[in-house]
Design a protein around this motif. Structure first.
Motif, PDB file in Angstrom:
ATOM      1  N   GLU A  15      31.931 -37.842   1.606  1.00 47.24           N
ATOM      2  CA  GLU A  15      30.679 -38.278   0.699  1.00 47.24           C
ATOM      3  C   GLU A  15      30.725 -37.918  -0.761  1.00 47.24           C
ATOM      4  OE1 GLU A  15      27.736 -35.739   3.045  1.00 47.24           O
ATOM      5  OE2 GLU A  15      27.607 -37.129   4.490  1.00 47.24           O
TER       6      GLU A  15
ATOM      7  N   ARG B 104      32.612 -45.708   3.441  1.00 44.88           N
ATOM      8  CA  ARG B 104      31.348 -45.149   4.223  1.00 44.88           C
ATOM      9  C   ARG B 104      31.575 -45.658   5.725  1.00 44.88           C
ATOM     10  NH1 ARG B 104      27.185 -48.518   0.115  1.00 44.88           N
ATOM     11  NH2 ARG B 104      27.001 -46.577  -1.444  1.00 44.88           N
TER      12      ARG B 104
ATOM     13  N   ILE C 254      32.784 -42.423   7.108  1.00 43.21           N
ATOM     14  CA  ILE C 254      31.714 -41.312   7.167  1.00 43.21           C
ATOM     15  C   ILE C 254      31.094 -41.601   8.469  1.00 43.21           C
ATOM     16  CG2 ILE C 254      29.519 -40.651   6.040  1.00 43.21           C
ATOM     17  CD1 ILE C 254      30.845 -40.978   3.267  1.00 43.21           C
TER      18      ILE C 254
END
Length: 126
Positions: free
Chosen positions: A48, A81, A84
């Protein structure tokens, strides 16, 4: 002639350590799962931070009209992303395994309680 189960219980496993009880195994597995969840959280937080850094960098490069670099960084941002999301999914899977282990532990405790109750009732009626 001894069965392998009795032999296993008396001698332990191949490496010589005694067989662990269900309670010890559950505790050890829960600890391993918790450790893995914490490590996943650390990795996700790092990703992040990387995502935020990439976003800032992309904006800066876009202002400088460096579209080739922006395109490469945008692909990297999408990939980050996706990672994640995968880490979040893995964390939830591990937590579901921990919940299943807790259920097994509760069932074992209930079984032991019922066994001791049965023994007490037998002694009472005899």
């Amino acid at each position: 002639r001894l069965s392998t189960g009795i032999l296993y219980l008396t001698m332990g496993n191949v490496f010589g350590s005694p067989k662990k009880t269900l309670k010890e195994q559950l505790r050890e597995n829960k600890r391993m799962i918790s450790r893995a969840v914490r490590e996943l959280d650390r990795e996700r937080n790092a990703l992040e931070r990387e995502e935020k850094r990439l976003t800032i960098e992309i904006k800066k490069m876009a202002k400088q009209q460096q579209m080739g670099a922006v395109r490469i960084m945008a692909k990297d941002l999408v990939r980050t992303r996706q990672y994640i999301t995968k880490f979040i999914e893995m964390r939830s899977h591990l937590q579901s395994c921990a919940l299943k282990l807790q259920t097994v532990k509760s069932q074992q405790a209930m079984t032991e309680a019922m066994a001791s109750t049965t023994k007490a009732m037998v002694r009472f009626f005899i």
